[in-house]
Design a protein around this motif. Structure first.
Motif, short mmCIF file in Angstrom:
data_model
loop_
_atom_site.label_atom_id
_atom_site.label_comp_id
_atom_site.label_asym_id
_atom_site.label_seq_id
_atom_site.Cartn_x
_atom_site.Cartn_y
_atom_site.Cartn_z
N SER A 65 0.83 -1.21 0.00
CA SER A 65 0.00 0.00 0.00
C SER A 65 0.86 1.25 0.00
O SER A 65 1.80 1.38 0.79
N ASN A 66 0.52 2.20 -0.87
CA ASN A 66 1.29 3.44 -0.94
C ASN A 66 0.95 4.41 0.19
O ASN A 66 1.69 5.35 0.42
N ILE A 67 -0.14 4.18 0.90
CA ILE A 67 -0.53 5.09 1.98
C ILE A 67 -0.27 4.48 3.35
O ILE A 67 0.17 5.16 4.27
N MET A 68 -0.47 3.16 3.50
CA MET A 68 -0.33 2.53 4.81
C MET A 68 0.91 1.67 4.93
O MET A 68 1.28 1.26 6.03
N GLY A 69 1.54 1.33 3.82
CA GLY A 69 2.72 0.47 3.87
C GLY A 69 2.42 -1.00 4.01
O GLY A 69 3.34 -1.82 4.09
N THR A 70 1.15 -1.37 4.06
CA THR A 70 0.76 -2.77 4.24
C THR A 70 1.29 -3.64 3.11
O THR A 70 1.12 -3.32 1.93
#
Length: 418
Positions: A184-189
């Motif tokens: 994920s680009n926003i959460m890093g997941t």
């Protein structure tokens, strides 16, 4: 100075990146924590770009003069480097685009125009996730609108993971394509690729992976992934802007129709009809991003020389430390996983009721570059009931000292708005 296990020799690495020595705002050294948006470029890439334009510039293919042959060798050599970097079975499976967005649009349009058994139509379903970048949402929305296909998606759990509890209901016998982000680009997941691909294969669906936030940070082995398409971009992995990659399985590229028409992608042309060149040229109409591909090849060389396993270990150590330090900041809420387990080097957060744009502006005054907004992932912000986040993202040249500077900067933000 904070010492962490697994760190790279950042003192040596940072000497390769001229911009990291820049000073702004009355002598403050830049603390660059916006790598999820774009990475900085080492001298090796800058030198390769200059050398191309100064000594080898020409259009590729067809030319028989020396410069054209040199430019073609450099361009196609970059394809070889990318193929090796991602462990592609064949160099002909590597398509150059202008960015990951174009790569994903290319897949969506190919499937919209394809014959059976690949065609997406009103009898079929498209599956994505709620945590996608807009580049992996909008193309599929457009395809669904044009074809009548049903668009479905996986939700997000409270701790920022994909909710796969209903995977058998989301991915069904009607599913034609499953497209999702690896990181994920926003959460890093970091998402559970194996489980999703296993289910897709059970029902005969194709799989497309957005690896834009993975290719710069970890080993990307397309054969091990077992996906059908993988998209990523050059500018996030030390390469120039204007160059992206789509990898696709050879048999699919042979069967699927081209997205763009023009020069170079043809075999024969008459006024009545045309036939197409084999992949990858079938999907590279017109003059390609030649210099940018050369720069990407140099970036691949640079990353390979350091080692993607080493880069991943460095970033994991930095991320683990950053999570720990950020959670010490009062009123700070991490959006997404609150541990370093199965997460990349991207941390988004809110700080009390201070708007992220205000956080970013005050940090910038201290020389700290972060990203603010919804990061082209607005559904994630809607899911968590927030207008935006502040995002700090790290890379191979990031240091624990920069994490400390960020935390000190956030304390200054709190005092400023306190």
């Amino acid at each position: 100075m904070t010492q962490l296990p697994g760190l790279l020799d950042t003192e040596a690495i940072r000497k390769d990146f001229p911009i990291l020595d820049r000073q702004i705002h009355d002598g403050k050294k830049v603390v660059y924590l916006d790598n999820a948006a774009t990475s900085q470029k080492p001298r090796q890439v800058l030198d390769a770009l200059n050398a191309y334009y100064e000594r080898h510039n020409a259009n590729v293919h067809r030319g028989v003069h020396v410069l054209a042959e040199e430019a073609t060798a450099l361009y196609e050599g970059a394809r070889d480097k990318v193929a090796a970097f991602i462990n592609a079975p064949s160099r002909d499976e590597v398509i150059f685009t202008k960015n990951a967005s174009e790569s994903l649009n290319l897949v969506a349009n190919m499937l919209g125009w394809a014959d059976e058994p690949y065609r997406v139509d009103r009898e079929t379903e498209i599956v994505i996730t709620e945590m996608e970048h807009h580049s992996n949402i909008v193309p599929w929305q457009l395809l669904a609108q044009r074809t009548g296909a049903k668009l479905k998606w996986f939700g997000i759990t409270d701790d920022g993971r994909l909710d796969l509890s209903n995977i058998d209901e989301i991915i069904t016998e009607r599913t034609k394509i499953v497209s999702f982000t690896l990181v994920s680009n926003i959460m890093g997941t970091i998402n559970p690729v194996e489980a999703i691909i296993r289910r897709a294969q059970e029902v005969g669906a194709l799989v497309c992976i957005d690896a834009s936030q993975a290719a710069p940070h970890m080993v990307l082995d397309v054969q091990a992934l077992q996906a059908d398409f993988v998209a990523f971009t050059g500018h996030k992995m030390c390469g120039p802007t204007g160059i992206g990659v789509l990898w696709g399985r050879q048999e699919l590229l042979e069967d699927l129709p081209p997205f763009l028409g023009g020069g170079e992608m043809i075999e024969t042309v008459s006024m009545h009809s045309s036939t197409y060149a084999p992949a990858p040229h079938k999907f590279e109409a017109g003059t390609p991003p030649i210099a940018q591909a050369v720069g990407l090849g140099a970036a691949v060389d640079y990353l390979t020389s350091i080692g993607m396993d080493n880069i991943a270990a460095h970033e994991h150590a930095i991320t683990e430390y950053a999570v720990k330090r950020l959670l010490e900041v009062p009123d700070l809420r991490i959006i997404g996983p609150s541990t370093a387990e199965d997460r990349g080097a991207t941390l988004s957060f809110t700080l009390g009721d201070i708007h992220p744009h205000d956080v970013g502006q005050v940090l910038d005054e201290q020389g700290i570059a972060v990203r603010v907004g919804h990061h082209c992932a607005r559904p994630v912000c809607l899911r968590f009931g927030i207008p935006a986040t502040t995002r700090a993202s790290f890379y191979l040249y990031s240091t624990p000292a920069e994490v400390d500077t960020l935390v000190e900067g956030l304390e200054h933000v709190r005092n400023f708005f306190g």
